[in-house]
Design a protein around this motif. Sequence first.
Motif, PDB file in Angstrom:
ATOM      1  N   TRP A  47       0.803  -1.223   0.000  1.00 48.93           N
ATOM      2  CA  TRP A  47       0.000   0.000   0.000  1.00 48.93           C
ATOM      3  C   TRP A  47       0.837   1.276   0.000  1.00 48.93           C
ATOM      4  CZ3 TRP A  47       1.973   2.251   4.210  1.00 48.93           C
ATOM      5  CH2 TRP A  47       2.411   1.438   5.244  1.00 48.93           C
TER       6      TRP A  47
ATOM      7  N   PRO B 187      -3.969  -5.736  -5.427  1.00 50.06           N
ATOM      8  CA  PRO B 187      -3.514  -4.580  -4.645  1.00 50.06           C
ATOM      9  C   PRO B 187      -3.694  -4.848  -3.148  1.00 50.06           C
ATOM     10  CG  PRO B 187      -5.696  -4.160  -5.586  1.00 50.06           C
ATOM     11  CD  PRO B 187      -5.267  -5.517  -6.086  1.00 50.06           C
TER      12      PRO B 187
ATOM     13  N   LYS C  43      -3.093 -15.443  -0.975  1.00 51.87           N
ATOM     14  CA  LYS C  43      -2.677 -16.816  -0.652  1.00 51.87           C
ATOM     15  C   LYS C  43      -3.197 -17.826  -1.686  1.00 51.87           C
ATOM     16  CE  LYS C  43      -2.753 -20.211   3.065  1.00 51.87           C
ATOM     17  NZ  LYS C  43      -3.106 -20.491   4.451  1.00 51.87           N
TER      18      LYS C  43
ATOM     19  N   PHE D  93       6.127 -10.400  -6.116  1.00 53.52           N
ATOM     20  CA  PHE D  93       5.632  -9.909  -4.824  1.00 53.52           C
ATOM     21  C   PHE D  93       6.436  -8.716  -4.344  1.00 53.52           C
ATOM     22  CE2 PHE D  93       6.166  -9.925  -0.161  1.00 53.52           C
ATOM     23  CZ  PHE D  93       4.848  -9.708   0.220  1.00 53.52           C
ATOM     24  N   THR D  94       5.752  -7.702  -3.837  1.00 48.10           N
ATOM     25  CA  THR D  94       6.391  -6.641  -3.061  1.00 48.10           C
ATOM     26  C   THR D  94       5.618  -6.505  -1.759  1.00 48.10           C
ATOM     27  OG1 THR D  94       7.090  -5.445  -5.031  1.00 48.10           O
ATOM     28  CG2 THR D  94       7.061  -4.209  -3.002  1.00 48.10           C
ATOM     29  N   GLY D  95       6.336  -6.536  -0.650  1.00 46.50           N
ATOM     30  CA  GLY D  95       5.677  -6.422   0.650  1.00 46.50           C
ATOM     31  C   GLY D  95       6.639  -6.798   1.761  1.00 46.50           C
TER      32      GLY D  95
ATOM     33  N   VAL E 115       5.564 -12.015   4.706  1.00 48.09           N
ATOM     34  CA  VAL E 115       4.695 -12.549   3.643  1.00 48.09           C
ATOM     35  C   VAL E 115       5.543 -13.024   2.455  1.00 48.09           C
ATOM     36  CG1 VAL E 115       2.755 -12.071   2.097  1.00 48.09           C
ATOM     37  CG2 VAL E 115       2.737 -11.158   4.415  1.00 48.09           C
TER      38      VAL E 115
ATOM     39  N   TYR F  58       4.414 -21.147  -0.319  1.00 45.94           N
ATOM     40  CA  TYR F  58       3.237 -21.491  -1.129  1.00 45.94           C
ATOM     41  C   TYR F  58       3.667 -22.073  -2.482  1.00 45.94           C
ATOM     42  CZ  TYR F  58       0.672 -18.325   2.081  1.00 45.94           C
ATOM     43  OH  TYR F  58       0.141 -17.702   3.171  1.00 45.94           O
TER      44      TYR F  58
ATOM     45  N   GLU G 273      10.315  -8.578  -3.323  1.00 44.98           N
ATOM     46  CA  GLU G 273      10.919  -7.270  -2.999  1.00 44.98           C
ATOM     47  C   GLU G 273      10.404  -6.941  -1.615  1.00 44.98           C
ATOM     48  OE1 GLU G 273      12.864  -5.771  -5.183  1.00 44.98           O
ATOM     49  OE2 GLU G 273      12.324  -6.875  -6.994  1.00 44.98           O
ATOM     50  N   CYS G 274      11.266  -6.995  -0.608  1.00 44.67           N
ATOM     51  CA  CYS G 274      10.767  -6.870   0.765  1.00 44.67           C
ATOM     52  C   CYS G 274      11.375  -5.673   1.492  1.00 44.67           C
ATOM     53  CB  CYS G 274      10.987  -8.184   1.497  1.00 44.67           C
ATOM     54  SG  CYS G 274      10.133  -9.552   0.659  1.00 44.67           S
ATOM     55  N   GLY G 275      11.435  -5.761   2.795  1.00 48.11           N
ATOM     56  CA  GLY G 275      11.749  -4.578   3.613  1.00 48.11           C
ATOM     57  C   GLY G 275      13.229  -4.253   3.713  1.00 48.11           C
TER      58      GLY G 275
ATOM     59  N   GLU H 162      12.334  -3.228  10.979  1.00 52.08           N
ATOM     60  CA  GLU H 162      11.767  -2.225  10.068  1.00 52.08           C
ATOM     61  C   GLU H 162      10.546  -1.584  10.742  1.00 52.08           C
ATOM     62  OE1 GLU H 162       9.631  -3.513   6.503  1.00 52.08           O
ATOM     63  OE2 GLU H 162      10.732  -1.999   5.362  1.00 52.08           O
TER      64      GLU H 162
HETATM   65  P1  NAD Z   1       2.380  -7.038   3.448  1.00 55.82           P
HETATM   66  O1  NAD Z   1       3.409  -8.076   3.256  1.00 55.82           O
HETATM   67  O2  NAD Z   1       1.552  -7.077   4.674  1.00 55.82           O
HETATM   68  O3  NAD Z   1       1.335  -7.055   2.230  1.00 55.82           O
HETATM   69  C1  NAD Z   1       1.768  -6.999   0.904  1.00 55.82           C
HETATM   70  C2  NAD Z   1       0.732  -7.667   0.027  1.00 55.82           C
HETATM   71  O4  NAD Z   1       0.667  -9.051   0.374  1.00 55.82           O
HETATM   72  C3  NAD Z   1      -0.694  -7.125   0.196  1.00 55.82           C
HETATM   73  O5  NAD Z   1      -1.320  -7.064  -1.050  1.00 55.82           O
HETATM   74  C4  NAD Z   1      -1.336  -8.149   1.097  1.00 55.82           C
HETATM   75  O6  NAD Z   1      -2.740  -8.227   0.966  1.00 55.82           O
HETATM   76  C5  NAD Z   1      -0.679  -9.428   0.635  1.00 55.82           C
HETATM   77  N1  NAD Z   1      -0.686 -10.495   1.645  1.00 55.82           N
HETATM   78  C6  NAD Z   1      -0.685 -10.372   2.992  1.00 55.82           C
HETATM   79  N2  NAD Z   1      -0.698 -11.588   3.577  1.00 55.82           N
HETATM   80  C7  NAD Z   1      -0.691 -12.493   2.579  1.00 55.82           C
HETATM   81  C8  NAD Z   1      -0.670 -13.918   2.552  1.00 55.82           C
HETATM   82  N3  NAD Z   1      -0.700 -14.661   3.647  1.00 55.82           N
HETATM   83  N4  NAD Z   1      -0.635 -14.519   1.341  1.00 55.82           N
HETATM   84  C9  NAD Z   1      -0.618 -13.793   0.204  1.00 55.82           C
HETATM   85  N5  NAD Z   1      -0.652 -12.443   0.172  1.00 55.82           N
HETATM   86  C10 NAD Z   1      -0.671 -11.804   1.352  1.00 55.82           C
HETATM   87  O7  NAD Z   1       3.137  -5.650   3.267  1.00 55.82           O
HETATM   88  P2  NAD Z   1       2.547  -4.178   3.391  1.00 55.82           P
HETATM   89  O8  NAD Z   1       2.313  -3.876   4.827  1.00 55.82           O
HETATM   90  O9  NAD Z   1       1.417  -4.002   2.438  1.00 55.82           O
HETATM   91  O10 NAD Z   1       3.754  -3.308   2.815  1.00 55.82           O
HETATM   92  C11 NAD Z   1       4.827  -2.899   3.567  1.00 55.82           C
HETATM   93  C12 NAD Z   1       6.038  -3.757   3.303  1.00 55.82           C
HETATM   94  O11 NAD Z   1       6.366  -3.727   1.905  1.00 55.82           O
HETATM   95  C13 NAD Z   1       7.277  -3.241   4.001  1.00 55.82           C
HETATM   96  O12 NAD Z   1       7.964  -4.309   4.597  1.00 55.82           O
HETATM   97  C14 NAD Z   1       8.096  -2.625   2.869  1.00 55.82           C
HETATM   98  O13 NAD Z   1       9.475  -2.560   3.129  1.00 55.82           O
HETATM   99  C15 NAD Z   1       7.766  -3.520   1.745  1.00 55.82           C
HETATM  100  N6  NAD Z   1       8.050  -2.874   0.448  1.00 55.82           N
HETATM  101  C16 NAD Z   1       9.141  -3.295  -0.278  1.00 55.82           C
HETATM  102  C17 NAD Z   1       9.472  -2.664  -1.480  1.00 55.82           C
HETATM  103  C18 NAD Z   1      10.678  -3.090  -2.301  1.00 55.82           C
HETATM  104  O14 NAD Z   1      10.732  -2.745  -3.479  1.00 55.82           O
HETATM  105  N7  NAD Z   1      11.640  -3.802  -1.743  1.00 55.82           N
HETATM  106  C19 NAD Z   1       8.677  -1.610  -1.943  1.00 55.82           C
HETATM  107  C20 NAD Z   1       7.572  -1.223  -1.184  1.00 55.82           C
HETATM  108  C21 NAD Z   1       7.266  -1.868   0.006  1.00 55.82           C
END
Ligand code: NAD
Length: 499
Positions: free
Chosen positions: A166, A191, A228, A241-243, A247, A254, A266-268, A401
């Motif tokens: 987000w 999203p 999921k 995936f970015t998040g 996850v 999975y 792409e993570c934190g 983070e």
């Molecule tokens: P998040 O991991 O909670 O969610 C990311 C996405 O994954 C969302 O769409 C969410 O609905 C989905 N998701 C959550 N649980 C899931 C599951 N069990 N199975 C499948 N999908 C699932 O992350 P967030 O809070 O939305 O975003 C913040 C994180 O994203 C931070 O750690 C940040 O560093 C990272 N981020 C990384 C980059 C990069 O390029 N490295 C860029 C932006 C954000």
Amino acid sequence: MTLTVQDWKKKAAAIKPETRMYIDGKFVDSVTGRKFESINPATGEVVAAVAQGNAEDVDRAVASGRKAFKSGVWSRMEPRARMDVMSRFADLIEEHAEDFAVLDTLDMGKPISDMINVDIPGSLSTIRFFAESIDKMEGVVTATNSDALHYILRQPIGVCGLVVPWNYPLMMAAWKIAPALSCGNSIILKPAEQSPLSALLLAKLFSEAGGPDGVFNVVTGFGEETGKPMALHMDVDKIGFTGSGEVGKLMLIYAGQSNMKRVTTECGGKSPQIVMADCEDLETAAATGVAGIYGNQGEVCSAGSRILVDRKLYGDYVDLFTAAAKKSVALGDPLNPDTTMGPLVTTEQQSRVLGYIDAGKSEGAKLAFGGVVPAEYNAGCYVEPTLFTDVSNKMKIAQEEIFGPVASIIPVDGYDNAIEVANDTIYGLAASIWTADLKKAHRFARDIEAGIVWVNAYEAGDATTPWGGFKQSGNGRDKCLEALTQYTQTKSVWIDLNG
Ligand code: NAD
């Protein structure tokens, strides 16, 4: 013409976002008819009730993506024709820039000026970069026996599930969809539940640009209920995936539990900004340090949240950083173009960040400023820009983070100590060094465990620069030509020339 806060408020009041999912070229309700609310974090008001998908909706989207992929309508479209669609798509996004700005700002609280100056140009340049690459992708003929011809074909992977966060709803989606679509794949964009609206407008504009039905699908909903099943799906070929790291690790599991689909993550991060004693322009280093941590409310994967300052200029740096923060951070209504820091995305995120501030205080870091919810904005999810000094790298605030506007300044003694502290983290996304010594700068580029390195700069880059991490910051690379390899697979073709 520059829009005023009143203009933006009028646009925000008038906008009627699409709230249904997009499958096979049509907006559709979820199978169950359920909806979830997107809340404006600046006011607590409901922005929209959005279709809440589940595994059945994912099945429908995957079937639509597979049908389109197999038909070849996009995957085998003549490259210049695909380029035309992608460049019309970018033009339409540009025409709707103000709508995108309003949607993301209402959904997640980002300052509208960031949308106009950062997110929209960053999304457009990425889509145009990959659109231009479509007829530049080449296969290879290898040097093999003269009685055989061997070549390597590069082909799209198939159906790609793209799961995004987000913090940059439009731009993170653009970084994924642009290479995936340009390579000829079908996509299902998922999203984040906090910011679903701009993805739906993106899908509609792709169709308006001439994108065939079924190629670009969007499933909205919660991670467990939509992301999921997509990552576990036997007919999804790739997850981009970015998040969060948590996850991201699940995505790899999975894939192993299902069909060994390809996964890029792409993570934190916990990225260091290092200031060496030979830094020539401490004022610029401090001002850049402020932007590097407080930009986008600190909700940035590459936020420069650990600032490692040589003890010889530690006091001066802290003073300059404090002055720069006072001067440049304007907390306020994100629809006001003068605002540079809006609310955090949700009340949960606000509590999480306040929890880290409590941890910093109880572990003995010195709270230099901020650390509270500003009294005049207590209806929204705000936290004041916060600085801890005298931080040790072992503290929780230096290791985890926070994803909020919290900076930690850590004293270090010389280059070797700086590198040791900088690399003492599970993450490895980005890092910077401020130095006048060219050799030291190059040594830093060699020694630092991070995928993105800046010298006398922070957060610089464009569509050509790879974005991705070392260690637990993930294994993918967004933007850049390398991303094309992540949305294609190679096929080895051997032709016997004998007889
Ligand atoms: P998040 O991991 O909670 O969610 C990311 C996405 O994954 C969302 O769409 C969410 O609905 C989905 N998701 C959550 N649980 C899931 C599951 N069990 N199975 C499948 N999908 C699932 O992350 P967030 O809070 O939305 O975003 C913040 C994180 O994203 C931070 O750690 C940040 O560093 C990272 N981020 C990384 C980059 C990069 O390029 N490295 C860029 C932006 C954000």
